[in-house]
Design an enzyme around this catalytic site. Structure first.
Site, mmCIF file in Angstrom:
data_model
loop_
_atom_site.group_PDB
_atom_site.id
_atom_site.type_symbol
_atom_site.label_atom_id
_atom_site.label_comp_id
_atom_site.label_asym_id
_atom_site.label_seq_id
_atom_site.Cartn_x
_atom_site.Cartn_y
_atom_site.Cartn_z
ATOM 1 N N GLU A 130 62.698 46.461 34.385
ATOM 2 C CA GLU A 130 62.193 45.505 34.440
ATOM 3 C C GLU A 130 62.190 45.050 33.374
ATOM 4 O O GLU A 130 61.422 45.766 32.013
ATOM 5 C CB GLU A 130 60.247 46.916 34.986
ATOM 6 C CG GLU A 130 61.089 46.759 36.073
ATOM 7 C CD GLU A 130 59.551 47.594 36.480
ATOM 8 O OE1 GLU A 130 59.191 48.093 35.844
ATOM 9 O OE2 GLU A 130 60.705 48.641 38.108
ATOM 10 N N LEU A 141 60.453 45.173 40.037
ATOM 11 C CA LEU A 141 59.271 46.598 39.354
ATOM 12 C C LEU A 141 59.355 47.443 40.549
ATOM 13 O O LEU A 141 58.849 47.225 41.995
ATOM 14 C CB LEU A 141 58.588 46.042 39.878
ATOM 15 C CG LEU A 141 57.895 44.499 38.968
ATOM 16 C CD1 LEU A 141 56.626 44.339 39.183
ATOM 17 C CD2 LEU A 141 58.196 45.359 37.276
ATOM 18 N N GLU A 154 61.388 51.546 40.366
ATOM 19 C CA GLU A 154 62.512 52.441 40.031
ATOM 20 C C GLU A 154 63.257 52.566 40.687
ATOM 21 O O GLU A 154 64.886 53.284 39.812
ATOM 22 C CB GLU A 154 61.176 54.007 39.340
ATOM 23 C CG GLU A 154 60.877 53.083 38.934
ATOM 24 C CD GLU A 154 59.316 52.168 38.723
ATOM 25 O OE1 GLU A 154 58.840 50.866 37.636
ATOM 26 O OE2 GLU A 154 59.334 51.793 40.198
ATOM 27 N N GLN A 194 60.224 51.402 32.605
ATOM 28 C CA GLN A 194 59.258 50.396 31.675
ATOM 29 C C GLN A 194 58.249 51.898 30.827
ATOM 30 O O GLN A 194 57.794 51.669 30.016
ATOM 31 C CB GLN A 194 58.523 49.604 32.326
ATOM 32 C CG GLN A 194 57.792 48.730 31.432
ATOM 33 C CD GLN A 194 56.957 47.849 32.147
ATOM 34 O OE1 GLN A 194 55.997 47.557 32.940
ATOM 35 N NE2 GLN A 194 58.142 46.674 31.978
ATOM 36 N N PHE A 195 57.446 52.963 31.983
ATOM 37 C CA PHE A 195 56.984 54.227 31.172
ATOM 38 C C PHE A 195 57.121 55.323 32.299
ATOM 39 O O PHE A 195 57.653 55.344 33.336
ATOM 40 C CB PHE A 195 55.232 53.729 31.516
ATOM 41 C CG PHE A 195 54.769 52.801 30.432
ATOM 42 C CD1 PHE A 195 54.043 53.041 29.268
ATOM 43 C CD2 PHE A 195 55.127 51.149 31.096
ATOM 44 C CE1 PHE A 195 53.423 51.829 28.727
ATOM 45 C CE2 PHE A 195 53.745 50.055 30.420
ATOM 46 C CZ PHE A 195 53.243 50.732 28.846
ATOM 47 N N PHE A 204 59.165 57.853 38.566
ATOM 48 C CA PHE A 204 59.334 59.436 40.169
ATOM 49 C C PHE A 204 60.309 59.092 41.381
ATOM 50 O O PHE A 204 61.362 59.511 42.108
ATOM 51 C CB PHE A 204 57.965 60.221 40.289
ATOM 52 C CG PHE A 204 57.392 60.537 39.307
ATOM 53 C CD1 PHE A 204 57.492 62.102 39.351
ATOM 54 C CD2 PHE A 204 56.707 59.754 38.819
ATOM 55 C CE1 PHE A 204 56.891 62.613 38.447
ATOM 56 C CE2 PHE A 204 55.266 60.916 38.182
ATOM 57 C CZ PHE A 204 56.080 61.920 37.658
ATOM 58 N N PRO A 205 59.859 57.509 41.104
ATOM 59 C CA PRO A 205 60.930 56.887 42.511
ATOM 60 C C PRO A 205 62.802 57.045 41.900
ATOM 61 O O PRO A 205 63.538 56.787 43.381
ATOM 62 C CB PRO A 205 60.695 55.622 42.476
ATOM 63 C CG PRO A 205 59.398 55.246 41.983
ATOM 64 C CD PRO A 205 58.882 56.195 41.284
ATOM 65 N N HIS A 258 50.730 55.599 31.912
ATOM 66 C CA HIS A 258 51.422 55.601 30.944
ATOM 67 C C HIS A 258 51.549 56.383 29.446
ATOM 68 O O HIS A 258 51.740 56.150 28.745
ATOM 69 C CB HIS A 258 50.408 54.558 30.797
ATOM 70 C CG HIS A 258 50.518 52.664 31.147
ATOM 71 N ND1 HIS A 258 49.626 53.372 32.348
ATOM 72 C CD2 HIS A 258 50.648 51.596 31.613
ATOM 73 C CE1 HIS A 258 49.585 51.550 33.138
ATOM 74 N NE2 HIS A 258 51.147 51.183 33.006
#
Length: 328
Positions: free
Chosen positions: A31, A60, A62, A84-85, A90-91, A131
């Site tokens: 992303e 967006l 994951e 990104q963080f 998790f996905p 984050h």
């Protein structure tokens, strides 16, 4: 070729550019990694340099990022995927755990999965909870995954080169609190640092301090301050938390007889527990005191200013060292 003194995030960018220049099969996806250069600017300038077929902005999503990376790796590319963080990982974990980590074993080595999953992680920037997480132990528990955490610009450069060149999946976690906290001379020479090994950053004789990632900063500061009190601490940067280089750790504990393990992640079932358990199993007779852990709390990272109370500091580390030295 030499490079000027740079930050960790610049070292990440330098390593990515070096491998992309050297190897056409290295591709980046994630992303905002292309046009915007990443949320922390780790990939800035790479799309302009290598084109949008090798630096790809994704939706967006994951799960999509994880699945694409596994597919690319299985078909001959070397994807470096950015989450990104870490709190958003998790996905993607279904693809990483069920496929990336198992592909070599599943196919009896006919296929491998040479992918790197990069993610900024940890607290210290006063961001909301998703984050600021340090959940490295989730990945460290999975057979088939290598988990690497740099603690300085030079180690970020060398370890990322090694991760990209590795034929199996690597989770590369970048402590964002120290992305720009310090600078270090880094030579862009393409020399990788070894994976699966600890780095001894400071020699000592009284006690072994064991840490990784951003907490290396506080650990080294504590060792320096304790030295003024006449306490000699050896400092070990674990760097690769899975697989663990217990030989280096056990050798240090055999020399000093005492150890304190420092990590930002929550205490329960953290990597520090595995290190302490292995020391107890294989180095018990070398110990003059029980191993002590200095960690975050078993709670969600609190918001903003309370974050400082969650994370270990030099006072916590020095108190643990004194407690260990006073054990009879």
């Amino acid at each position: 070729m030499s490079h000027e003194t740079i930050t960790m995030v610049e070292a990440v960018n330098l390593a990515l550019a070096h491998e992309m220049e050297k190897d056409d099969s290295v591709v980046l996806l994630g992303e905002d990694v292309g046009t915007n250069g990443g949320v922390f600017r780790a990939t800035v300038g790479l799309k302009e340099r290598f084109g949008n077929r090798r630096v790809m902005d994704t939706p967006l999503a994951e799960a999509l990022i994880g699945g694409l990376a596994v597919g690319m790796a299985a078909q001959g590319l070397k994807p470096v995927a950015e989450i990104q963080f870490m709190g958003f990982v998790f996905p993607a974990m279904e693809h990483v755990i069920c496929h990336a980590a198992r592909l070599r074993n599943r196919t009896r080595s006919r296929l491998s999965c040479p992918m790197v999953l990069r993610a900024p992680f940890g607290g210290g920037i006063h961001a909301p909870e998703h984050h600021s997480e340090s959940t490295e132990s989730l990945f460290a528990h999975i057979p088939g995954l290598r988990v690497v955490i740099p603690s300085s610009p030079a180690r970020a450069y060398g370890l990322l080169l090694a991760a990209i060149r590795n034929p199996d999946p690597v989770i590369f976690l970048e402590p964002k609190r120290i992305y720009r906290a310090s600078k270090q001379p880094v030579e862009d020479n393409g020399v990788a640092l070894p994976l699966d090994t600890c780095f001894t950053l400071r020699e000592g004789s009284d006690l072994t301090l064991i840490s990784w990632g951003a907490m290396i900063k506080e650990t080294l500061e504590s060792a320096e301050e304790l030295a003024e009190e006449g306490i000699s601490c050896e400092v070990i940067d674990v760097a690769t938390i899975s697989p663990l280089d217990m030989d280096t750790i056990l050798a240090s504990v055999a020399k000093t007889g005492r150890c304190v393990i420092v990590h930002e992640a929550s205490r329960n079932l953290g990597v520090g527990a595995e290190i302490a358990a292995t020391i107890a199993e294989k180095g018990l007779l070398d110990l003059q005191a029980p191993p002590v852990r200095v960690t975050g709390y078993d709670t969600v990272m609190p918001y903003f200013r309370l974050e400082n109370h969650f994370m270990p500091n030099t006072a916590d580390i020095k108190d643990a060292v004194r407690q260990t030295l006073e054990f009879v």
